[in-house]
Design an enzyme around this catalytic site. Structure first.
Site, mmCIF file in Angstrom:
data_model
loop_
_atom_site.group_PDB
_atom_site.id
_atom_site.type_symbol
_atom_site.label_atom_id
_atom_site.label_comp_id
_atom_site.label_asym_id
_atom_site.label_seq_id
_atom_site.Cartn_x
_atom_site.Cartn_y
_atom_site.Cartn_z
ATOM 1 N N ASN A 1 0.778 -1.252 0.072
ATOM 2 C CA ASN A 1 0.214 -0.122 -0.165
ATOM 3 C C ASN A 1 0.870 1.206 0.081
ATOM 4 O O ASN A 1 0.813 2.551 -0.809
ATOM 5 C CB ASN A 1 -1.014 0.236 1.313
ATOM 6 C CG ASN A 1 -2.037 -1.045 1.181
ATOM 7 O OD1 ASN A 1 -2.114 -1.737 0.216
ATOM 8 N ND2 ASN A 1 -2.864 -1.328 2.179
ATOM 9 N N HIS B 1 -16.038 4.186 -13.931
ATOM 10 C CA HIS B 1 -15.629 3.442 -12.952
ATOM 11 C C HIS B 1 -16.666 2.524 -12.529
ATOM 12 O O HIS B 1 -16.937 1.814 -11.378
ATOM 13 C CB HIS B 1 -15.211 4.341 -11.459
ATOM 14 C CG HIS B 1 -14.926 3.575 -10.371
ATOM 15 N ND1 HIS B 1 -15.351 3.650 -9.397
ATOM 16 C CD2 HIS B 1 -13.367 3.090 -10.517
ATOM 17 C CE1 HIS B 1 -14.566 3.041 -8.240
ATOM 18 N NE2 HIS B 1 -13.397 2.808 -8.913
ATOM 19 N N ARG C 1 -11.338 -3.304 -13.828
ATOM 20 C CA ARG C 1 -10.287 -3.981 -13.499
ATOM 21 C C ARG C 1 -10.753 -5.411 -13.638
ATOM 22 O O ARG C 1 -11.923 -5.900 -13.368
ATOM 23 C CB ARG C 1 -9.615 -4.024 -11.992
ATOM 24 C CG ARG C 1 -9.153 -2.600 -11.866
ATOM 25 C CD ARG C 1 -8.268 -2.676 -10.514
ATOM 26 N NE ARG C 1 -8.383 -1.211 -9.870
ATOM 27 C CZ ARG C 1 -7.321 -0.472 -10.118
ATOM 28 N NH1 ARG C 1 -6.490 -0.822 -11.240
ATOM 29 N NH2 ARG C 1 -7.087 0.753 -9.770
ATOM 30 N N HIS D 1 -14.776 -2.682 1.022
ATOM 31 C CA HIS D 1 -14.756 -2.091 -0.331
ATOM 32 C C HIS D 1 -16.134 -1.678 -0.766
ATOM 33 O O HIS D 1 -16.371 -0.968 -1.743
ATOM 34 C CB HIS D 1 -14.126 -2.924 -1.541
ATOM 35 C CG HIS D 1 -13.752 -2.272 -2.829
ATOM 36 N ND1 HIS D 1 -14.514 -2.521 -3.868
ATOM 37 C CD2 HIS D 1 -12.863 -1.238 -3.039
ATOM 38 C CE1 HIS D 1 -13.901 -1.783 -4.701
ATOM 39 N NE2 HIS D 1 -12.892 -1.159 -4.596
ATOM 40 N N ARG E 1 -5.435 2.807 -13.027
ATOM 41 C CA ARG E 1 -4.214 2.755 -12.787
ATOM 42 C C ARG E 1 -3.548 1.589 -12.395
ATOM 43 O O ARG E 1 -4.180 0.918 -11.718
ATOM 44 C CB ARG E 1 -3.938 3.998 -11.532
ATOM 45 C CG ARG E 1 -2.447 3.953 -11.429
ATOM 46 C CD ARG E 1 -2.152 5.372 -10.706
ATOM 47 N NE ARG E 1 -3.284 6.128 -10.079
ATOM 48 C CZ ARG E 1 -3.269 7.636 -9.961
ATOM 49 N NH1 ARG E 1 -2.387 8.475 -10.365
ATOM 50 N NH2 ARG E 1 -4.297 8.033 -9.125
ATOM 51 N N ARG F 1 -13.709 3.921 5.097
ATOM 52 C CA ARG F 1 -12.211 2.891 5.221
ATOM 53 C C ARG F 1 -11.029 3.675 5.238
ATOM 54 O O ARG F 1 -9.975 3.359 6.374
ATOM 55 C CB ARG F 1 -12.187 1.931 3.903
ATOM 56 C CG ARG F 1 -11.056 0.892 4.239
ATOM 57 C CD ARG F 1 -10.921 0.017 2.920
ATOM 58 N NE ARG F 1 -10.392 0.805 1.928
ATOM 59 C CZ ARG F 1 -10.511 0.771 0.472
ATOM 60 N NH1 ARG F 1 -11.124 -0.303 0.337
ATOM 61 N NH2 ARG F 1 -9.774 1.512 -0.419
#
EC number: 2.7.4.1
Length: 793
Positions: A50, A441, A381, A598, A411, A570
């Site tokens: 991270n 997205h 993704r 998430h 990204r 989060r």
């Protein structure tokens, strides 16, 4: 408080420091002795992963701004230079804590359990000889020593590469600097021969055999180092002739981008350090001295060791009770999923529910069902061996009309997505690459199916990516629905991906960047109106990040008005909770567990007419204004109950939950003397219970464990046997006493005591559980009595 006062920088936290605070919470999990040793190691590895991305993206962006001479301040009043300094100074002790904990606690703990990272001198002579042979035959041929001297320029050092800095001489006083890159295509952890679960780091193996790579030299020092480069490399989309070409160019530029961090051995000599600092153009503040291993990410391999006593019990995602097992699929019942979705919406919750058995099953059925006319999907993704992509290709081969939106600007997934674009296009599938000025997205899919009663639209709107890998480690939600309004809205969204414009008229979906900000703002202000009218007003939101200045201001205004607000955020959060006169009605929670939280869930109590939403968007400016996002209402009562369970269990968690303080720091919640409540463990058990029952929604909601007043449906006042509230007005204690008399019409409360309770609510004094498992709320005893009689007598 007016807008000018609300804009005071003292009311806002810094975005970058807030993200670092999240990484600190991840690190704390890696140092929490309540976690088993391999689970702690997993968090240490995630901390490395991270923070590498944080430096590449966020610190890289700050350095770009500094180099460009930008001095504008953020809402918290900091310039890019001030942020850069504070971020580096804040990160430094975190890396030190990681290294110290590994060296002094976790490494010895693992060694006691038989899992050991050895140094060369801890090996037997026999093991050293075997490893030397292995080095000479397998590793030495892959190494390329790059000297830096008058005859050789300073070598290029790639991003995140681990290297050795070697100082050597050829018998004289002058030294030569040589860089040796640790080969990334070789295992970092080398098995010690004949000794199970003992390993040697490849950099240590190379160092102790340098005489084979650099013969006849006097090796004066060997030190490890790692370089991190800026990932914020972009080209102007407006002038790019081809988006795929632009993305390829960005990937190439990223390799040579500015260095933003240098990690080195704590004892690296001044000569090596000076060369690296000068040649890489770094300031002292950008150099981090590390004790022990520099990079922990490769330690993920150790977590795979078959030692169940050293890590949490493995979790296998379960079939959804409404859909059953994949093993039951055949050519005859493969398309049964459409019948079930048409009958009633399905809410899948990953990783508790299997991705393959829900979302992938939906797309697989669409690809092979002869009645399906078209399949459309938006991919942000996906896995490198994606079954989702395979289903889309199969759909095209089976004659369906297929359109796919693949976001090339996702990204760190640009390369993977480029490869999928090429494969899809080779199959003759129409692929949209993205939108100029916007990232796509959304996590959405649309299936168009010809049925006896006409064309039916089946939709999937999720909070997570179409990625089978992350679906096992990320906590995400997805709604499968045959709601025609949602299907029409998704049709418009997909038309935008391939067409010239995005419609701003939608029936149910909240779509960014055209309607979402406005609708969320309206809903917050509506809660303010309810609070002003002395109606119960509450907002509960679960998101990954809260950064948008205007959304924070709206929440501040709601708090001032008396709206009760719980934010489960989060990581990034600009809002300061608990400030008297501003945010005393706001509590900010953060959950860090074995699964990455998430999912995005939005609840607005709306004075007794609640609204529930899930979707892909956080409350970040980028999500609301610069990305195409989709958030859907959840209207089915049973599914709302599931969402309510998730939120309420999250707010009662005393194992993984942290609460933010007004200064931006976080305090961990402990169970004290009460039972331990771990939200993720609770949801795993709820999923297993639903599977054991074999029918119904995806989770068995334990209302005795979690009970509060988040409304899941409109409050309906029953008028049966009504009397005036004045004649029925008693205290809560009186109610309890009168609920257990001997005889009389009040005995209905005693007879059916398991089906009613008194909620903790300022508006409703009674709640009745119906035979359908729903809740009905009442202001009077007679309303509750009438419902109990109607339901159970």
């Amino acid at each position: 408080m007016n807008d000018r006062e609300l804009s005071d920088p003292k009311y806002y936290l810094n975005r970058e420091l807030s993200e670092l605070a999240f990484q600190e919470r991840v690190l704390e999990e890696g140092m929490d002795g309540r976690n088993l040793p391999l689970e702690r190691l997993r968090f240490l590895a995630f901390f490395t992963k991270n923070t590498d991305e944080f430096f590449m993206k966020r610190v890289g962006g700050l350095k770009q701004q500094i180099d460009a001479g930008i001095s504008e301040t953020t809402p918290d009043g900091r310039t890019p230079k001030q942020q850069w300094v504070e971020v580096l100074d804040t990160a430094r002790p975190l890396f030190r804590q990681q290294s110290e904990y590994w060296q002094s606690v976790l490494k010895p703990t693992l060694a006691e359990e038989g899992i050991e990272i050895c140094t060369p001198d801890e090996l037997t002579v026999g093991a050293q000889e075997q490893l030397r042979t292995y080095f000479e035959e397998s590793i030495l041929p892959t190494l390329t020593p790059l000297a830096f001297d008058p005859a050789h320029p300073f070598p290029f050092i790639s991003n995140l590469s681990l290297s050795l800095a070697v100082l050597s001489s050829n018998g004289g006083n002058e030294t030569t600097f040589t860089r040796i890159k640790i080969p990334p295509n070789q295992p970092r952890l080398i098995d010690v021969p004949t000794e199970a679960d003992r390993y040697l780091l490849i950099e240590d193996l190379i160092e102790c055999n340098l005489d084979l790579l650099l013969p006849d030299l006097d090796i004066r020092d060997v030190s490890k180092f790692k370089v991190t480069r800026n990932a914020e490399v972009r080209r102007n989309e407006e002038v790019a002739e081809d988006l795929t070409e632009m993305v390829e160019d960005v990937l190439e530029q990223r390799r040579f981008a500015t260095v933003v961090r240098l990690e080195v051995d704590a004892d690296m000599p001044a000569e090596s350090l000076s060369i690296l600092k000068t040649q890489l153009g770094l300031a002292d503040r950008e150099i981090f001295h590390r004790t022990g291993p520099i990079d922990f990410e490769d330690f993920f391999k150790l977590i795979e060791i078959d030692r169940p006593d050293l890590k949490p019990s493995s979790w296998t995602p379960k079939p959804h009770p409404r859909l059953g097992s994949l093993a039951s699929d055949s050519s005859d019942n493969m398309t049964e999923i459409f019948d079930k979705v048409k009958k009633e919406d399905i809410l899948a919750h990953h990783p508790y529910h299997s991705f393959e058995g829900t979302v992938q099953r939906f797309l697989h059925a669409a690809a092979n069902d002869p009645d399906v006319l078209a399949v459309k999907a938006a991919i942000y993704r996906t896995a490198s061996d994606s079954k989702v992509i395979e289903s889309l290709i199969n759909a095209a081969e089976n004659g369906k009309q297929v359109a796919v939106m693949v976001e090339l600007k996702a990204r760190f997934d640009e390369k993977n997505n480029l490869e999928w674009v090429r494969q899809l296009e080779q199959e003759g599938i129409h692929v949209a690459y993205g939108t100029v000025g916007l990232k796509t997205h959304t996590k959405t899919a649309l299936v168009v199916r010809q049925e006896d009663d006409g064309v039916q639209l089946y939709s999937h709107i999720g909070t997570g990516n179409y990625h089978s890998g992350t679906a096992k480690g990320y906590s995400d939600l997805g709604l499968l629905t045959a709601d025609r309004d949602i299907g029409f809205d998704l049709t418009k969204v997909f038309n935008f991906f391939t067409g010239p414009t995005l419609d701003n008229r939608f029936r149910k979906l909240l779509i960014a960047p055209v309607t979402m900000r406005e609708r969320f703002t309206e809903m917050i202000r509506r809660e303010i109106d309810h609070a002003h009218a002395d109606r119960k007003a509450r907002i509960v939101v679960k998101i990954n990040g809260l950064e948008d200045l205007e959304m924070v201001k709206e929440l501040y205004r709601a708090s001032i008005a008396g709206v009760e607000i719980d934010l489960i955020v989060r990581d990034i959060c600009r809002l300061r909770p608990g400030i008297d006169g501003l945010s005393e009605n706001i509590t900010v929670h953060s959950i860090v567990g074995r699964f990455l939280e998430h999912a995005r869930i939005f609840h607005f109590e709306n004075g007794g007419t609640p609204e529930w939403y899930i979707g892909s968007a956080d409350w970040m400016t980028r999500n609301l204004d610069y990305r195409v996002e989709a958030v859907t209402p959840v209207e089915n009562t049973e599914l709302r109950r599931q969402l309510r369970f998730i939120l309420e269990a999250s707010l009662k968690d005393n194992r993984r939950r942290w609460i933010m303080q007004s200064d931006g720091s976080y305090e961990r919640v402990f169970p004290d003397d009460g039972p331990v409540r771990d939200i993720q463990e609770i949801l795993m058990k709820a999923t297993e219970a639903a599977l054991d029952r074999g029918h119904g929604p995806g989770m068995v909601v334990d209302t005795d464990l979690i009970d509060s007043t988040l409304l899941i449906e409109d409050v309906a006042e029953d008028k049966t046997n009504t009397v005036s509230e004045e004649s029925d007005e008693v205290t809560a204690d009186d109610d309890r006493e009168q609920a257990h008399p001997n005889g009389g019409d009040e005995s209905v409360f005693d007879t059916h005591s398991d089906h009613w309770y008194q909620p903790d609510s300022e508006t409703y004094d009674w709640a009745v559980r119906t035979t359908a498992g729903e809740r009905r709320y009442y202001k009077t005893r007679d309303g509750a009595r009438g419902r109990l009689q109607a339901e159970y007598e």
